[in-house]
Design a protein around this motif. Structure first.
Motif, PDB file in Angstrom:
ATOM      1  N   GLN A  32       0.828  -1.207   0.000  1.00 30.69           N
ATOM      2  CA  GLN A  32       0.000   0.000   0.000  1.00 30.69           C
ATOM      3  C   GLN A  32       0.863   1.259   0.000  1.00 30.69           C
ATOM      4  N   TRP A  33       0.364   2.281  -0.676  1.00 30.61           N
ATOM      5  CA  TRP A  33       1.023   3.582  -0.645  1.00 30.61           C
ATOM      6  C   TRP A  33       0.051   4.627  -0.112  1.00 30.61           C
ATOM      7  N   LYS A  34       0.567   5.507   0.712  1.00 35.90           N
ATOM      8  CA  LYS A  34      -0.226   6.604   1.236  1.00 35.90           C
ATOM      9  C   LYS A  34       0.647   7.847   1.256  1.00 35.90           C
ATOM     10  N   PRO A  35       0.174   8.952   0.669  1.00 34.12           N
ATOM     11  CA  PRO A  35       0.973  10.180   0.695  1.00 34.12           C
ATOM     12  C   PRO A  35       1.131  10.684   2.123  1.00 34.12           C
ATOM     13  N   THR A  36       2.354  10.840   2.567  1.00 35.76           N
ATOM     14  CA  THR A  36       2.632  11.239   3.951  1.00 35.76           C
ATOM     15  C   THR A  36       3.393  12.554   3.999  1.00 35.76           C
ATOM     16  N   LEU A  37       3.295  13.227   5.133  1.00 30.82           N
ATOM     17  CA  LEU A  37       4.010  14.476   5.349  1.00 30.82           C
ATOM     18  C   LEU A  37       5.504  14.201   5.493  1.00 30.82           C
ATOM     19  N   ASP A  39       9.224  14.408   7.460  1.00 25.92           N
ATOM     20  CA  ASP A  39       9.575  14.018   8.829  1.00 25.92           C
ATOM     21  C   ASP A  39       9.281  15.127   9.842  1.00 25.92           C
ATOM     22  N   ASP A  40       9.303  16.374   9.384  1.00 27.08           N
ATOM     23  CA  ASP A  40       8.988  17.490  10.289  1.00 27.08           C
ATOM     24  C   ASP A  40       7.558  17.981  10.104  1.00 27.08           C
ATOM     25  N   ASP A  41       6.700  17.083   9.576  1.00 28.59           N
ATOM     26  CA  ASP A  41       5.268  17.358   9.427  1.00 28.59           C
ATOM     27  C   ASP A  41       4.961  18.546   8.515  1.00 28.59           C
ATOM     28  N   LYS A  42       5.762  18.704   7.492  1.00 32.12           N
ATOM     29  CA  LYS A  42       5.516  19.763   6.507  1.00 32.12           C
ATOM     30  C   LYS A  42       4.932  19.151   5.228  1.00 32.12           C
ATOM     31  N   ALA A  43       4.421  20.013   4.370  1.00 32.57           N
ATOM     32  CA  ALA A  43       3.848  19.563   3.100  1.00 32.57           C
ATOM     33  C   ALA A  43       4.899  18.848   2.258  1.00 32.57           C
ATOM     34  N   ARG A  44       4.430  17.936   1.443  1.00 27.64           N
ATOM     35  CA  ARG A  44       5.339  17.123   0.651  1.00 27.64           C
ATOM     36  C   ARG A  44       4.688  16.796  -0.688  1.00 27.64           C
ATOM     37  N   THR A  45       5.484  16.741  -1.749  1.00 22.57           N
ATOM     38  CA  THR A  45       4.963  16.458  -3.087  1.00 22.57           C
ATOM     39  C   THR A  45       5.613  15.205  -3.667  1.00 22.57           C
ATOM     40  N   PHE A  46       4.775  14.356  -4.252  1.00 28.41           N
ATOM     41  CA  PHE A  46       5.230  13.126  -4.883  1.00 28.41           C
ATOM     42  C   PHE A  46       4.881  13.169  -6.372  1.00 28.41           C
ATOM     43  N   SER A 173      -0.587  17.948   2.572  1.00 23.93           N
ATOM     44  CA  SER A 173      -0.292  19.023   3.520  1.00 23.93           C
ATOM     45  C   SER A 173      -1.204  18.898   4.732  1.00 23.93           C
ATOM     46  N   PRO A 174      -0.772  19.378   5.895  1.00 19.40           N
ATOM     47  CA  PRO A 174      -1.609  19.286   7.097  1.00 19.40           C
ATOM     48  C   PRO A 174      -2.845  20.172   6.979  1.00 19.40           C
ATOM     49  N   SER A 175      -3.975  19.664   7.447  1.00 27.81           N
ATOM     50  CA  SER A 175      -5.232  20.418   7.372  1.00 27.81           C
ATOM     51  C   SER A 175      -5.606  21.054   8.701  1.00 27.81           C
TER      52      SER A 175
END
Length: 274
Positions: A32-37, A39-46, A173-175
């Motif tokens: 399974q793949w899940k888009p994750t933040l 390591d410092d809980d910032k937005a991330r792009t894949f 990104s965190p909501s």
């Protein structure tokens, strides 16, 4: 050594009653793949490539309907009816729907209506070493992606083509919102996921051999989810428990108006005839 001593030790522990069979975390039989933040809980792009796949309805993602009411089961259940299998829950819902004027019956069946999820085989550029993974999409994210596919810019393109397809930028990104699991009461953060199609087509992989390997390793999701369906007897037992809980709640609270006792008796009678 001709055998796996670690697995042998696990089996021995089960035989001794020291460990339960299949103990440990259970997951679907595919990566399974899940888009994750970050390591410092910032937005991330894949950069994500949707792989060539077609479900039984000729859709590019595998649609799976689940029964997901905790009064029925603590875990969501794949609805057998969608695959043409015997499904007592679907049969009961269909039977009760015939009486459109019975509001109490509707309150019983509403939590039993299946909810859709979507599963997409993907190749994540940033995680190329993991090969093919499967991304479980919420209806909202799936709608956004389908909106791209039917748009004027992409409707005549096959975005999943290994040769001339398109990658998607997936930004998480965190909501600031949270979700509490109704069973475990654990609180989880909720993230926002945005998808944006690239404007330039690219090959899935550099070489033909790499492309064949990736496409050849796409799991048969239809077969996997069909095998996950509970038997008719198992579902009937769960459904009986669900109806019994509703009956007890009415007995414990005479002022309850959610379900009329006479109506519930009617529900049980109809279920008994299925």
């Amino acid at each position: 050594m001709a055998y796996n001593i670690s697995k042998l030790a696990d089996t021995y522990a089960v035989m001794n009653g020291e460990k339960k069979a299949n103990q440990g975390k259970k997951g679907p039989p595919f990566p399974q793949w899940k888009p994750t933040l970050s390591d410092d809980d910032k937005a991330r792009t894949f950069n994500v490539r949707f792989l060539p796949y077609q479900d039984q309805n000729e859709q590019p993602f595998q649609e799976v309907s689940y029964y997901d009411d905790k009064s029925l089961s603590p875990y969501r259940l794949v609805a057998p009816a969608q695959f043409g299998l015997e499904d007592p829950i679907a049969e009961l819902v269909m039977e009760l729907r015939k009486d459109r004027k019975n509001k109490d019956a509707w309150k019983v069946i509403k939590p039993l209506l299946p909810k859709p999820r979507y599963f997409a085989p993907v190749f994540v550029r940033e995680e190329a070493d993991k090969g093919v993974q499967v991304w479980e999409l919420s209806p909202t994210v799936c709608k956004d992606i389908y909106g791209v596919l039917v748009s004027e810019d992409y409707r005549d393109e096959d975005v999943t083509s290994p040769e001339k397809g398109f990658d998607f930028q997936v930004t998480v990104s965190p909501s600031g919102k949270t979700f509490t699991n109704p069973v475990t009461k654990i609180v989880y953060p909720v993230n926002d996921v945005k998808v944006l199609a690239r404007t330039k087509s690219t090959r899935l992989a550099k070489t033909d051999e790499e492309v064949r390997k990736l496409v050849g390793s796409i799991p048969n999701l239809l077969d996997i989810f069909t095998k996950q369906c509970k038997s008719a007897d198992e579902l009937k037992t769960m459904l009986e428990g669900y109806l019994a809980v509703d009956a007890r709640s009415i007995q414990d609270d005479p002022t309850a108006t959610a379900i009329d006792p006479a109506s519930l008796k009617s529900v049980e009678d109809q279920f008994a005839d299925l």
